[in-house]
Each structure stands twice: as structure tokens, then as C-alpha cells.
Design an enzyme around this catalytic site. Structure first.
Site: not given
Ligand SMILES: NC(=O)c1ccc[n+]([C@@H]2O[C@H](COP(=O)([O-])OP(=O)(O)OC[C@H]3O[C@@H](n4cnc5c(N)ncnc54)[C@H](O)[C@@H]3O)[C@@H](O)[C@H]2O)c1
Ligand SMILES: [Zn+2]
Length: 360
Positions: A121, A143, A185, A227, A237, A241, A245, A248, A252, A265
Site C-alpha cells: 500500500r 502520475k 515538452e 509544471k 487533474e 492541469r 495537455n 497532446h 495522442h 511522443h
Molecule cells: N507520469 C507522467 O506524468 C508522464 C508524463 C509524460 C510521459 N510519461 C511517460 O513517459 C514515458 C516516456 O518516457 P521517455 O521518453 O523517457 O522514454 P523511455 O523511458 O523509454 O526512455 C527513452 C529511451 O532512452 C533511454 N535512456 C534514458 N535515459 C538515458 C540516458 N541518460 N542515456 C542513454 N539512454 C537513456 C531509455 O533506455 C530508452 O531507450 C511514456 O511511457 C509516457 O507515458 C509519463
Molecule cells: Zn507529453
């Protein structure tokens, strides 16, 4: 050290931004009163580069640290992988006071955060975001989620970390395309909230693309501040919030229409921001100059303005099914000007169709 405080009452925490700070993660956590067992969750790319360093800094500070690396990629954000991680946590004997550290991009952050929110939990959670997207977006705001085969991020929670530690030097190993995706972003934050930050991005794009540590610190700090200020006012949200978006809604639809393949993305968000700017202009909300300006900034950061590989009708159909569509009405986040955001749910379909045609 640059610090951004996220003020959420009992769930408040700091975001620390500093080149090289990863080497003192153990000490930072010890100073904050943590001790005992730590499960570090990472992916194979990031774990291979920084895993040993992180385990060592934690062990040096007296923690009992274990790292578990998952496959890189969006497919890893699943209940199946979450289950493997629960098994790992139980086998390691993690208790309510043990820490879970996310070391990676947004995939690792969302997944590890979901584990931290649900295991026993809820156990304390620390984010060490390593991609620019994770540093400016996914690690801030609490999130956490995994995907379901019927949709992204459908199973999740709001769960705040105890600390976010950002080491800008880690961005040096980030693949170029991942840097650009984070920058989409960043541009978004300027557009919705801060004209002077937007101008900074425009005039310092060289230093930013060259990963100059000072420029990146400014970019990350200001993005996190924007943010954080939004999340503080609307943690769960229910209203404000939604402005995060911006770009977005169309993004999406693009991601879904192109099977989450052609565009990552941030690229989809860049196209979506272009579309949202055009809708704003055609509805008389902003000047044409604003659209031209946004186009030039998006292009400067090597991000796309138009989408290939799907039809306008596909995109329109998907827009109607977006999870943020309420009662069949799309909540459009639009602009009155750069830095001035406005939300409308009465945009005529004809305008949307015209814009989608223009960006296809
Ligand atoms: N929680 C939220 O508010 C929120 C907001 C936006 C996006 N997200 C989520 O985030 C995800 C996307 O995140 P992302 O773009 O970081 O993708 P990711 O985590 O897949 O990272 C992208 C790539 O970069 C590599 N990588 C990361 N850091 C590195 C570094 N320092 N050196 C070398 N390689 C590195 C990773 O291994 C991966 O291959 C999605 O699942 C999305 O839904 C969440
Ligand atoms: Zn985004």
C-alpha cells in the site's frame, strides 16, 4: 544546486538539479533520514551506463541496494512486468520503510512509481530521471501508471516521490532523438505559461542542442517550476492541469493512428502544438504571427510539423475517442498568444478537419 520545491502539503518534495549529483545520491537520501533496503528499478540501457555507480553511492551511504533492470521500451510498462517486480520486492524483503528508486526515463519512472504506490500500500519512492522527457515532465507531478492492452496509462495512481534528483550530465549519453522529444515538452511549457522562457529557448537553441550544462539547467529548472506550479493548484487533474495537455489531443491521435511507431511522443506533441496553434488562429484567438513563430521554433529543435502515414478521417475518429474527451466534446487547449493559454470545448469540426488536412 538548482532546487524546485513542489508544495503539496504533507506530500511536498524537492527537485534537485545539478550536474554530477548522481554520485552523491546515497548521501542525499541519508541526509533525508532514509536507511535500510533500496530496490533500484532501471532499464538495460540506463542500468548498463549508471547502475554500478548508483549501487555504489547507496552502499557507501550504508544502504543495502539491489538493482533490477527491465527491457527498455513502452511494452515494459505492464502489469506482467509489475508482477515480476513485486516478486523481486517480496524476495528482497522490502518493508514499508524500504525505498524504491527509479533510475531511467519515463517508462521506468512510471513503472517504478506504480510499484512504489501499490507494494504494501505504498513505500517511499525516489525519482532519478535520466531522459530529458523524464526530467522535465514525467518525474514531476506524481502520475504513475502501467499500460493495459486496450490503452496507455489506464492502470495507475497519483503518488508523489520523496525526492527527484536530476543529474544533467546523464543527458550526455541520451540518444539525439530522445533529446528532441523532451524539448517538445519544454517548448510546450514556454507556450502555455512563459513568453520570456520561450524566447530564451528560441535564442539559445544552439547551446541547448549542444547540451551545454548551464543551458540545460535553466531549461530543466524552468520546466519543472512551470509544471510544479500547475500541479500544486490541481494535483488530481480536475481543472487547471489540463493545460499541460497543450498539443497532446492531436498528439495522442497521431500516436494511435501510426501505431506508436513512426513518431515518438515528443514528435507527435510538436505536430499537435502546430495543429493547436492553427486552430487558435482560425478561431480568431491568436494572430497568424504566433503560428509562424511556433513553426520556426519547432523546426529549430529538429521536430516535425506535419504527420505522414495516416488519414485525416483516422485522426478525427481517434480525437473523438480520446480519454480526455468529456461528453463527446473535445477540450481543446489553445493559445491567445505565446505564454497565454485558453481552453475551449466548442471548436467546430470543420475547423479541426481543415487544420488536420493542413498538417497532413
Ligand atoms: N507520469 C507522467 O506524468 C508522464 C508524463 C509524460 C510521459 N510519461 C511517460 O513517459 C514515458 C516516456 O518516457 P521517455 O521518453 O523517457 O522514454 P523511455 O523511458 O523509454 O526512455 C527513452 C529511451 O532512452 C533511454 N535512456 C534514458 N535515459 C538515458 C540516458 N541518460 N542515456 C542513454 N539512454 C537513456 C531509455 O533506455 C530508452 O531507450 C511514456 O511511457 C509516457 O507515458 C509519463
Ligand atoms: Zn507529453
Amino acid at each position: 544546486v538548482a532546487e524546485v520545491k513542489v508544495d503539496l502539503g504533507n506530500d511536498s518534495y524537492s527537485i534537485l538539479i545539478e550536474p554530477g549529483s548522481i554520485a552523491s545520491l546515497g548521501l542525499s537520501l541519508k541526509e533525508r533520514g532514509f536507511n535500510g533496503k533500496v530496490l533500484i528499478i532501471s532499464d538495460h540501457n540506463v542500468g548498463a551506463l549508471y547502475g554500478d555507480l548508483v549501487v555504489r553511492t547507496l552502499e557507501k551511504a550504508g544502504f543495502c541496494a539491489e538493482i533490477y533492470c527491465v527491457q527498455p521500451g513502452e511494452d515494459t510498462k505492464s502489469l506482467e512486468i509489475a508482477n515480476l517486480l513485486y516478486t523481486k520486492a517480496i524476495a528482497l524483503g522490502l518493508d514499508r520503510k524500504s525505498l524504491i528508486v527509479a533510475l531511467g526515463g519515463g517508462v521506468v519512472g512510471d513503472l517504478a512509481g506504480f510499484i512504489a504506490a501499490t507494494y504494501l500500500r505504498g513505500v517511499p519512492f525516489v525519482q532519478v530521471p535520466t531522459s530529458l522527457l523524464a526530467q522535465v515532465d514525467s518525474s514531476v507531478g506524481g502520475k504513475v501508471a502501467v499500460n493495459h492492452e486496450l490503452g496507455k496509462n489506464l492502470i495507475g495512481a497519483f503518488y508523489q516521490p520523496k525526492l527527484v534528483l536530476i543529474d544533467t550530465n546523464m543527458l550526455n549519453s541520451l540518444p539525439e532523438r530522445e533529446l528532441y522529444t523532451g524539448l517538445a515538452e519544454v517548448i510546450k511549457y514556454g507556450l502555455i505559461a512563459d513568453r520570456s522562457f520561450y524566447d530564451y529557448l528560441h535564442s539559445n537553441h544552439r547551446q541547448i542542442l549542444d547540451r551545454n550544462a548551464e543551458a540545460l539547467t535553466v531549461v530543466i529548472q524552468r520546466s519543472c517550476e512551470i509544471k510544479a506550479r500547475v500541479v500544486e493548484q490541481d494535483e488530481h487533474e480536475s481543472s487547471l492541469r489540463v493545460i499541460l495537455n497543450f498539443g497532446h489531443t492531436i498528439a495522442h491521435a497521431i500516436e494511435a493512428a501510426t501505431g506508436y511507431g513512426n513518431y515518438n511522443h515528443g514528435e507527435a506533441v510538436a505536430i499537435g502544438m502546430h495543429g493547436a496553434a492553427l486552430i487558435s488562429c482560425y478561431c480568431g484567438l491568436c494572430e497568424k504571427q504566433v503560428v509562424d513563430d511556433i513553426r520556426s521554433t519547432i523546426a529549430k529543435f529538429n521536430l516535425p510539423l506535419t504527420v505522414q502515414g495516416c488519414t485525416v478521417d483516422e485522426l478525427l475518429g481517434l480525437l473523438q475517442r480520446d480519454k480526455k474527451t468529456v461528453g463527446g466534446k473535445i477540450n481543446w487547449v489553445l493559445l491567445n498568444d505565446i505564454g497565454k493559454v485558453t481552453v475551449h470545448n466548442d471548436i467546430p469540426e470543420a475547423v479541426v478537419r481543415k487544420v488536420l488536412t493542413e498538417i497532413s
